[in-house]
Design a protein around this motif. Structure first.
Motif, PDB file in Angstrom:
ATOM      1  N   LEU A  25       0.408  -1.482  -0.417  1.00  0.00           N
ATOM      2  CA  LEU A  25      -0.316   0.293  -0.349  1.00  0.00           C
ATOM      3  C   LEU A  25       1.103   1.165  -0.201  1.00  0.00           C
ATOM      4  N   TYR A  26       0.712   2.279  -0.588  1.00  0.00           N
ATOM      5  CA  TYR A  26       1.471   3.366  -0.295  1.00  0.00           C
ATOM      6  C   TYR A  26       0.462   5.163  -0.793  1.00  0.00           C
ATOM      7  N   LEU A  27       1.088   5.971  -0.341  1.00  0.00           N
ATOM      8  CA  LEU A  27       0.730   7.034  -0.173  1.00  0.00           C
ATOM      9  C   LEU A  27       1.529   8.252  -0.562  1.00  0.00           C
ATOM     10  N   GLN A  28       1.564   9.237  -1.520  1.00  0.00           N
ATOM     11  CA  GLN A  28       2.412   9.809  -1.916  1.00  0.00           C
ATOM     12  C   GLN A  28       1.906  11.071  -1.671  1.00  0.00           C
ATOM     13  N   MET A  29       2.824  11.840  -1.042  1.00  0.00           N
ATOM     14  CA  MET A  29       2.149  12.830  -0.069  1.00  0.00           C
ATOM     15  C   MET A  29       3.076  14.128  -0.552  1.00  0.00           C
ATOM     16  N   ASN A  30       2.261  14.771  -1.238  1.00  0.00           N
ATOM     17  CA  ASN A  30       3.093  16.025  -2.599  1.00  0.00           C
ATOM     18  C   ASN A  30       2.619  17.336  -1.212  1.00  0.00           C
ATOM     19  N   ASN A  31       3.625  18.391  -1.808  1.00  0.00           N
ATOM     20  CA  ASN A  31       2.918  19.453  -1.008  1.00  0.00           C
ATOM     21  C   ASN A  31       3.119  19.565   0.697  1.00  0.00           C
ATOM     22  N   LEU A  32       3.986  18.688   1.092  1.00  0.00           N
ATOM     23  CA  LEU A  32       3.538  19.127   2.660  1.00  0.00           C
ATOM     24  C   LEU A  32       3.088  20.418   3.054  1.00  0.00           C
ATOM     25  N   LYS A  33       2.786  20.214   4.297  1.00  0.00           N
ATOM     26  CA  LYS A  33       2.377  21.584   5.140  1.00  0.00           C
ATOM     27  C   LYS A  33       3.671  21.075   6.733  1.00  0.00           C
ATOM     28  N   PRO A  34       3.434  21.525   7.708  1.00  0.00           N
ATOM     29  CA  PRO A  34       3.572  21.609   9.144  1.00  0.00           C
ATOM     30  C   PRO A  34       2.963  20.713   9.271  1.00  0.00           C
ATOM     31  N   GLU A  35       0.717  21.529   9.066  1.00  0.00           N
ATOM     32  CA  GLU A  35      -0.040  20.496   9.709  1.00  0.00           C
ATOM     33  C   GLU A  35       0.050  19.497   9.538  1.00  0.00           C
ATOM     34  N   ASP A  36       0.728  18.993   8.246  1.00  0.00           N
ATOM     35  CA  ASP A  36       0.889  17.349   8.243  1.00  0.00           C
ATOM     36  C   ASP A  36       1.433  16.659   8.626  1.00  0.00           C
ATOM     37  N   THR A  37       2.393  16.786   9.751  1.00  0.00           N
ATOM     38  CA  THR A  37       3.280  16.492  10.837  1.00  0.00           C
ATOM     39  C   THR A  37       2.809  15.515  11.584  1.00  0.00           C
ATOM     40  N   ALA A  38       3.181  14.378  11.779  1.00  0.00           N
ATOM     41  CA  ALA A  38       1.737  13.014  12.282  1.00  0.00           C
ATOM     42  C   ALA A  38       3.054  12.244  12.337  1.00  0.00           C
ATOM     43  N   VAL A  39       1.912  11.007  13.397  1.00  0.00           N
ATOM     44  CA  VAL A  39       2.412   9.357  13.171  1.00  0.00           C
ATOM     45  C   VAL A  39       1.388   8.522  11.865  1.00  0.00           C
ATOM     46  N   TYR A  40       2.663   7.735  11.195  1.00  0.00           N
ATOM     47  CA  TYR A  40       1.001   7.822   9.669  1.00  0.00           C
ATOM     48  C   TYR A  40       1.440   6.187  10.065  1.00  0.00           C
ATOM     49  N   TYR A  41      -0.161   5.645   9.652  1.00  0.00           N
ATOM     50  CA  TYR A  41       0.283   4.678  10.307  1.00  0.00           C
ATOM     51  C   TYR A  41      -0.794   4.461   9.200  1.00  0.00           C
ATOM     52  N   CYS A  42      -0.767   1.869   8.683  1.00  0.00           N
ATOM     53  CA  CYS A  42      -1.114   1.663   7.652  1.00  0.00           C
ATOM     54  C   CYS A  42      -2.443   0.507   8.501  1.00  0.00           C
ATOM     55  N   ALA A  43      -3.718   0.461   7.765  1.00  0.00           N
ATOM     56  CA  ALA A  43      -4.932   0.147   8.268  1.00  0.00           C
ATOM     57  C   ALA A  43      -4.824  -1.102   7.453  1.00  0.00           C
ATOM     58  N   ALA A  44      -5.888  -2.355   8.077  1.00  0.00           N
ATOM     59  CA  ALA A  44      -6.178  -3.056   7.252  1.00  0.00           C
ATOM     60  C   ALA A  44      -7.321  -3.643   7.204  1.00  0.00           C
ATOM     61  N   ASP A  45      -8.139  -4.401   7.008  1.00  0.00           N
ATOM     62  CA  ASP A  45      -9.690  -5.349   7.350  1.00  0.00           C
ATOM     63  C   ASP A  45     -10.106  -5.145   6.339  1.00  0.00           C
ATOM     64  N   PRO A  46     -10.574  -7.202   6.753  1.00  0.00           N
ATOM     65  CA  PRO A  46     -11.318  -7.884   5.998  1.00  0.00           C
ATOM     66  C   PRO A  46     -12.660  -6.991   4.951  1.00  0.00           C
ATOM     67  N   SER A  47     -13.166  -6.000   6.271  1.00  0.00           N
ATOM     68  CA  SER A  47     -14.219  -5.810   5.368  1.00  0.00           C
ATOM     69  C   SER A  47     -14.530  -4.405   4.888  1.00  0.00           C
ATOM     70  N   GLN A  48     -15.365  -4.366   3.663  1.00  0.00           N
ATOM     71  CA  GLN A  48     -15.028  -2.813   2.624  1.00  0.00           C
ATOM     72  C   GLN A  48     -15.936  -1.887   3.423  1.00  0.00           C
ATOM     73  N   ALA A  49     -16.687  -2.435   3.891  1.00  0.00           N
ATOM     74  CA  ALA A  49     -18.032  -1.415   4.185  1.00  0.00           C
ATOM     75  C   ALA A  49     -17.420  -0.438   6.257  1.00  0.00           C
ATOM     76  N   ILE A  50     -16.956  -1.021   6.845  1.00  0.00           N
ATOM     77  CA  ILE A  50     -16.212  -0.423   8.099  1.00  0.00           C
ATOM     78  C   ILE A  50     -15.511   1.284   7.689  1.00  0.00           C
ATOM     79  N   SER A  51     -15.364   1.377   8.349  1.00  0.00           N
ATOM     80  CA  SER A  51     -14.532   3.217   8.277  1.00  0.00           C
ATOM     81  C   SER A  51     -12.950   2.739   9.025  1.00  0.00           C
TER      82      SER A  51
END
Length: 124
Positions: free
Chosen positions: A81-107
């Protein structure tokens, strides 16, 4: 069990780009059946939805704060899984987590499986 490992974080300046990757593995993980996404958490704040993608890659969702700057994608054959992040801003500062679930219907915020996170720091 499913294991998720994020890589690609770092310290960049405002306006720079980064690409995060998430490698999925595990005996029960079938990339073609899993809904995946990215969530971030800044210091002192709750986890925030960033982007998600269905197993087919057809349906994409983005938070308003990253729409037009970030792009989520996946390679099911490679279980990545990828996340291309362009034009980054200081407010994008965070820990980024990858998440996965077998259901397509959840948040994606309610996903069953999570990585350990990768730090992204954007200086002004």
């Amino acid at each position: 069990q499913v294991q998720l490992v994020e890589t690609g974080g770092g310290l960049v300046q405002a306006g720079d780009s980064l690409r995060l990757s998430c490698a999925a593995s595990g005996r029960t993980f079938n990339a073609y059946g899993y809904y995946m996404g990215w969530v971030r958490q800044a210091p002192g704040k709750e986890r925030e939805f960033v982007a998600s993608i269905t197993w087919s890659g057809i349906s994409l969702k983005y938070s308003d704060s990253v729409k037009g700057r970030f792009t989520i994608s996946r390679d099911n054959a490679k279980k990545l899984l990828y996340l291309q992040m362009n034009n980054l801003k200081p407010e994008d500062t965070a820990v980024y987590y990858c998440a996965a679930d077998p259901s397509q219907a959840i948040s994606i915020l309610s996903a069953r499986y999570w990585g350990q996170g990768t730090q992204v720091t954007v200086s002004s």
